[in-house]
Enzyme design. Sequence first.
Site, PDB file in Angstrom:
ATOM      1  N   ASP A 228       0.863  -1.185   0.000  1.00  0.00           N
ATOM      2  CA  ASP A 228       0.000   0.000   0.000  1.00  0.00           C
ATOM      3  C   ASP A 228       0.899   1.235   0.000  1.00  0.00           C
ATOM      4  OD1 ASP A 228      -2.262   1.821   0.493  1.00  0.00           O
ATOM      5  OD2 ASP A 228      -3.337   0.026   1.114  1.00  0.00           O
ATOM      6  N   HIS A 251       2.194   1.891  -3.253  1.00  0.00           N
ATOM      7  CA  HIS A 251       1.302   2.835  -3.908  1.00  0.00           C
ATOM      8  C   HIS A 251       1.842   4.257  -3.904  1.00  0.00           C
ATOM      9  CE1 HIS A 251      -2.434   0.045  -3.185  1.00  0.00           C
ATOM     10  NE2 HIS A 251      -1.454  -0.543  -3.846  1.00  0.00           N
TER      11      HIS A 251
END
Length: 407
Positions: A228, A251
């Site tokens: 993430d 991310h």
Amino acid sequence: MASVAGGLLFLFLHIFAAHANNYIASSSSPPKFFNVLSYGAIPDGQTDNSQAFSKAWNEACKWNNRNGQNVVLVPSGTFMVNSVLFMGPCRSRMVFMLRGVIKAPSNPSLFFTDTWIGFRYINGLVVKGGGTIDGQGNFAWPYNDCFTNRQCKTLPVSMRFDFITNGRVRNLRSINSKNGHFTLYSCNNLNITKIRLTAPEESPNTDGIKIGMSTNIKISHSIIGTGDDCIAMLSGSENIDISSVLCGPGHGISIGSLGNNVAKEFVRGVKLRNCTFVSTQNGLRIKTRPSSFPSFVSDVIFSGITMANVNNPLIIDQQYCPQGNCFYQEERNAGVMINDVTFMNIWGTSRSEVAINLQCSEDIPCQNVKLVNINLAYSSTSAKQMVSKCVNVKGVSYGRIQPSGCL
């Protein structure tokens, strides 16, 4: 003359002795160590050592070491620990020194809590030692279905810092967190450096560092590769300084999302410099919900950034709605204002055609956005031309801008 010289020597020695005594009186006391082994901890990787860790911390926290530090020592070896919370305030400065490995439980009946290792209400905390915390997330990731299941149970963050002031975290490694690795809430003046946070790219919600309601946070000289965000700055993040961080996989580094709560939210004063992104889903991202209570993002500078095969290098998304359940503007009559954002001296490669993608709201356009010396090339062998897109953005560009044509 001899008597005069003798008198001067006596006076010098008297003054020197007085200064030496004052120095000794004002110097710090030696640290006092509280080894978890002395409280019954067993480094076999299987025994639950939660109580031993808590006892060591509690005794150290109560011990008055005057000007010295109390050190809770986790020596070499592998220690299994269930959820444990290290509470302050303490009577002396506290050091949590991790030399070995702390391993999380793999039993699903012990998964569902918001914290695995927590520090709370401590002034002057230091966490260091070169050791590792192993969240054993591979046992828990199948239970992380919150994206599709609103009734999902909470999985623990590996290490939480709540209400910490004047703290330092350095020289640690966190691997395979069940949820995020580090979370900061309501902290002030916390310096994080020389850490390494890792989890597989496909691991769900394994953010590196989440920051919320915290001020004067510094993160530097670290490597973060997760499933993430490498770093996420949520509401209340103010005066955040991030430098020399390698992000990837993951991310990217994000501000937001903002605008999903029932109160005003903000992020202000972010400096991100001399960082590198490698094969991340995003690079530098600001994300806000399409409609919210009045909120804002301001005073943000991204500078000296290297992108290597990054999918969305520069992105502002004021229509962020990952689960399709966002409120409509007419229901809330407000939004998130984004102003004073600078992207400067950014170079490298993009694996997406749209390397600069700034999508702002028609009702609340982004204000004073600056693009300065952007040089991004297409990492694909496709014949398509890389482009930039700016919608409802008020700003300027300086120097070389590649791809061009946005501001």
